[in-house]
Design a protein around this motif. Structure first.
Motif, PDB file in Angstrom:
ATOM      1  N   GLN A 239      53.539  34.703  48.458  1.00 29.92           N
ATOM      2  CA  GLN A 239      53.314  35.270  49.789  1.00 29.92           C
ATOM      3  C   GLN A 239      52.780  36.690  49.689  1.00 29.92           C
ATOM      4  OE1 GLN A 239      57.325  34.817  51.178  1.00 29.92           O
ATOM      5  NE2 GLN A 239      56.963  32.831  52.145  1.00 29.92           N
ATOM      6  N   ALA A 240      53.244  37.417  48.667  1.00 30.13           N
ATOM      7  CA  ALA A 240      52.808  38.804  48.489  1.00 30.13           C
ATOM      8  C   ALA A 240      51.315  38.898  48.211  1.00 30.13           C
ATOM      9  CB  ALA A 240      53.598  39.463  47.357  1.00 30.13           C
ATOM     10  N   ILE A 241      50.744  37.881  47.565  1.00 34.42           N
ATOM     11  CA  ILE A 241      49.296  37.878  47.318  1.00 34.42           C
ATOM     12  C   ILE A 241      48.539  37.821  48.637  1.00 34.42           C
ATOM     13  CG2 ILE A 241      47.376  36.563  46.348  1.00 34.42           C
ATOM     14  CD1 ILE A 241      48.981  38.018  44.249  1.00 34.42           C
ATOM     15  N   GLY A 242      48.934  36.892  49.508  1.00 36.01           N
ATOM     16  CA  GLY A 242      48.273  36.788  50.802  1.00 36.01           C
ATOM     17  C   GLY A 242      48.426  38.037  51.641  1.00 36.01           C
ATOM     18  N   GLU A 243      49.625  38.615  51.634  1.00 33.04           N
ATOM     19  CA  GLU A 243      49.846  39.821  52.423  1.00 33.04           C
ATOM     20  C   GLU A 243      49.116  41.032  51.835  1.00 33.04           C
ATOM     21  OE1 GLU A 243      51.855  39.985  55.646  1.00 33.04           O
ATOM     22  OE2 GLU A 243      50.660  38.227  55.136  1.00 33.04           O
TER      23      GLU A 243
ATOM     24  N   PRO B  52      53.892  24.152  51.341  1.00 33.99           N
ATOM     25  CA  PRO B  52      53.263  25.407  50.932  1.00 33.99           C
ATOM     26  C   PRO B  52      54.284  26.534  50.876  1.00 33.99           C
ATOM     27  CG  PRO B  52      51.920  24.307  52.575  1.00 33.99           C
ATOM     28  CD  PRO B  52      53.219  23.561  52.518  1.00 33.99           C
ATOM     29  N   GLY B  53      54.125  27.413  49.872  1.00 35.99           N
ATOM     30  CA  GLY B  53      55.064  28.520  49.718  1.00 35.99           C
ATOM     31  C   GLY B  53      54.395  29.862  49.595  1.00 35.99           C
ATOM     32  N   GLY B  54      53.092  29.922  49.887  1.00 35.72           N
ATOM     33  CA  GLY B  54      52.355  31.167  49.755  1.00 35.72           C
ATOM     34  C   GLY B  54      51.753  31.676  51.049  1.00 35.72           C
ATOM     35  N   GLY B  55      52.393  31.338  52.168  1.00 36.84           N
ATOM     36  CA  GLY B  55      51.951  31.882  53.449  1.00 36.84           C
ATOM     37  C   GLY B  55      51.226  30.917  54.363  1.00 36.84           C
ATOM     38  N   ALA B  56      50.922  29.692  53.894  1.00 37.03           N
ATOM     39  CA  ALA B  56      50.117  28.779  54.701  1.00 37.03           C
ATOM     40  C   ALA B  56      50.745  28.467  56.052  1.00 37.03           C
ATOM     41  CB  ALA B  56      49.861  27.479  53.939  1.00 37.03           C
ATOM     42  N   THR B  57      52.068  28.272  56.085  1.00 37.59           N
ATOM     43  CA  THR B  57      52.709  27.927  57.356  1.00 37.59           C
ATOM     44  C   THR B  57      52.523  29.037  58.380  1.00 37.59           C
ATOM     45  OG1 THR B  57      54.867  28.831  56.716  1.00 37.59           O
ATOM     46  CG2 THR B  57      54.434  26.527  56.159  1.00 37.59           C
ATOM     47  N   GLN B  58      52.497  30.278  57.902  1.00 39.10           N
ATOM     48  CA  GLN B  58      52.345  31.423  58.806  1.00 39.10           C
ATOM     49  C   GLN B  58      50.885  31.645  59.192  1.00 39.10           C
ATOM     50  OE1 GLN B  58      55.437  32.839  59.805  1.00 39.10           O
ATOM     51  NE2 GLN B  58      55.861  30.924  58.717  1.00 39.10           N
ATOM     52  N   TYR B  59      49.997  31.613  58.206  1.00 40.88           N
ATOM     53  CA  TYR B  59      48.586  31.890  58.473  1.00 40.88           C
ATOM     54  C   TYR B  59      47.955  30.805  59.339  1.00 40.88           C
ATOM     55  CZ  TYR B  59      49.362  35.060  54.540  1.00 40.88           C
ATOM     56  OH  TYR B  59      49.860  36.026  53.696  1.00 40.88           O
ATOM     57  N   LEU B  60      48.244  29.541  59.019  1.00 37.63           N
ATOM     58  CA  LEU B  60      47.646  28.459  59.784  1.00 37.63           C
ATOM     59  C   LEU B  60      48.189  28.417  61.199  1.00 37.63           C
ATOM     60  CD1 LEU B  60      47.439  25.563  57.169  1.00 37.63           C
ATOM     61  CD2 LEU B  60      45.729  27.278  57.768  1.00 37.63           C
TER      62      LEU B  60
ATOM     63  N   PRO C 283      47.238  42.124  61.364  1.00 34.26           N
ATOM     64  CA  PRO C 283      47.982  40.867  61.304  1.00 34.26           C
ATOM     65  C   PRO C 283      49.466  41.096  61.500  1.00 34.26           C
ATOM     66  CG  PRO C 283      47.351  41.570  59.107  1.00 34.26           C
ATOM     67  CD  PRO C 283      46.670  42.509  60.060  1.00 34.26           C
ATOM     68  N   VAL C 284      50.130  40.106  62.044  1.00 34.03           N
ATOM     69  CA  VAL C 284      51.572  40.181  62.274  1.00 34.03           C
ATOM     70  C   VAL C 284      52.289  39.537  61.095  1.00 34.03           C
ATOM     71  CG1 VAL C 284      53.474  39.461  63.753  1.00 34.03           C
ATOM     72  CG2 VAL C 284      51.285  40.125  64.768  1.00 34.03           C
ATOM     73  N   ARG C 285      53.239  40.258  60.508  1.00 31.63           N
ATOM     74  CA  ARG C 285      54.040  39.696  59.432  1.00 31.63           C
ATOM     75  C   ARG C 285      55.393  39.287  60.006  1.00 31.63           C
ATOM     76  NH1 ARG C 285      55.229  43.261  54.199  1.00 31.63           N
ATOM     77  NH2 ARG C 285      52.979  42.946  53.921  1.00 31.63           N
ATOM     78  N   ASN C 286      55.558  38.004  60.185  1.00 31.66           N
ATOM     79  CA  ASN C 286      56.812  37.457  60.703  1.00 31.66           C
ATOM     80  C   ASN C 286      57.756  37.239  59.522  1.00 31.66           C
ATOM     81  OD1 ASN C 286      58.907  35.974  61.748  1.00 31.66           O
ATOM     82  ND2 ASN C 286      57.631  34.427  62.738  1.00 31.66           N
ATOM     83  N   ILE C 287      58.609  38.204  59.260  1.00 31.31           N
ATOM     84  CA  ILE C 287      59.480  38.140  58.083  1.00 31.31           C
ATOM     85  C   ILE C 287      60.373  36.904  58.119  1.00 31.31           C
ATOM     86  CG2 ILE C 287      61.434  39.229  56.933  1.00 31.31           C
ATOM     87  CD1 ILE C 287      58.770  40.453  56.215  1.00 31.31           C
ATOM     88  N   GLU C 288      60.871  36.555  59.299  1.00 30.46           N
ATOM     89  CA  GLU C 288      61.712  35.365  59.400  1.00 30.46           C
ATOM     90  C   GLU C 288      60.918  34.106  59.093  1.00 30.46           C
ATOM     91  OE1 GLU C 288      65.022  35.052  59.705  1.00 30.46           O
ATOM     92  OE2 GLU C 288      64.943  37.229  59.415  1.00 30.46           O
ATOM     93  N   GLY C 289      59.656  34.100  59.520  1.00 29.14           N
ATOM     94  CA  GLY C 289      58.806  32.956  59.226  1.00 29.14           C
ATOM     95  C   GLY C 289      58.529  32.813  57.746  1.00 29.14           C
ATOM     96  N   PHE C 290      58.221  33.921  57.085  1.00 31.87           N
ATOM     97  CA  PHE C 290      58.007  33.888  55.644  1.00 31.87           C
ATOM     98  C   PHE C 290      59.283  33.487  54.917  1.00 31.87           C
ATOM     99  CE2 PHE C 290      54.280  36.568  56.586  1.00 31.87           C
ATOM    100  CZ  PHE C 290      53.340  35.949  55.790  1.00 31.87           C
TER     101      PHE C 290
END
Length: 272
Positions: A91-95, A146-154, A221-228
């Motif tokens: 996730q840190a890579i995407g962010e 997915p564990g690298g941000g896909a659920t949040q980004y998509l 961009p919004v970083r939803n910590i709970e979502g991540f």
């Protein structure tokens, strides 16, 4: 660059980063570390206004995260220790990409799956070759999510139903459908994609001082910590299951991470 995994060219305010990790550009720990160091260096370069990502491999942008990535445990530990609080190293890579001060653009001419597709979704802008640009979140076929941000980004780009289709359907999406769904900005005929992206990058790089920074601040961009956190917990609950290990092992035995195997990886995984 580590083992020439990344090729860098800077001209007229545009940095071009080319992925070069044969045979299929898997996202290894070494590649992630090299990318982190390069983006950190570029973040302080006031002459660079735009970063364009592409691939030296015409068939693959980034195939997916390296199935053998646990062989690089020391690098993974290093990346996790430096990850922002609440994020796993993927996730840190995407962010990191989303926090880059420059405008980031993906030029997608080949396939991006898994972590590669997450990379595309994290970039500010993405343009795919109509005939050859393809995207897939195929993790479900490996027994994980997915564990690298896909659920949040998509979820920022598509309706919930479409995100579920992408993740649970685990199909390879053509560029036209990806554009229709909002996964990428647009699909462009392959013969024109270089000219289009180069022209756009040049125009953005030539904007008056302060315009890019102001636009990225207003549209941050919004970083939803709970979502991540939820994504990471869901991924971790599956990734170390025996069935997941079995799928990964059989995938490697049947051609995963070879050119021939990766061109039809969804078919390969469904057969296991």
């Amino acid at each position: 660059m580590t083992a020439n995994l990344l090729q860098l060219n800077i001209a007229d305010g545009v940095a071009r980063i080319t992925f070069n990790n044969p045979p299929v550009n898997v996202m290894s720990g070494s590649l992630m570390r090299a990318l982190k160091h390069l983006l950190h260096e570029l973040s302080g370069n006031k002459e660079v206004q735009v970063i364009v990502f592409d691939s030296a491999n015409p068939d693959f942008f980034i195939a997916h995260v390296d199935i053998n990535i646990l062989d690089e445990q020391e690098i993974l530990d290093e990346l996790q220790q430096s990850a922002p609080e609440g994020l796993n190293l993927f996730q840190a890579i995407g962010e990191m990409i989303r926090a880059q001060p420059q405008v980031t653009i993906v030029k997608l001419k080949g396939i991006a799956r898994g972590g590669g597709a997450e990379f595309v979704a994290a970039a500010d802008l993405s343009f795919a070759a109509l005939e050859s640009g393809k995207l897939s979140q195929c993790e479900a076929l490996m027994g994980i999510i997915p564990g690298g941000g896909a659920t949040q980004y998509l979820s920022e780009k598509m309706t919930r139903g479409r995100v579920l289709e992408v993740i649970l359907g685990a199909d390879l999406f053509d560029a036209a459908t990806a554009a229709d769904y909002g996964w990428i900005n647009r699909a462009i005929p392959g013969a024109a994609v270089d000219t289009f992206v180069d022209r756009l990058a040049a125009h953005i790089a030539a904007l008056p001082a302060g315009v890019i920074a102001a636009a990225k601040k207003v549209l941050s961009p919004v970083r939803n910590i709970e979502g991540f956190k939820s994504e990471n917990e869901g991924w971790q609950s599956l990734v170390f299951q025996p069935r997941t290990a079995e799928i990964m092992t059989k995938a490697m035995q049947n051609g995963a991470q070879t050119v021939a195997g990766e061109l039809k990886i969804e078919e390969l995984l469904r057969s296991i």
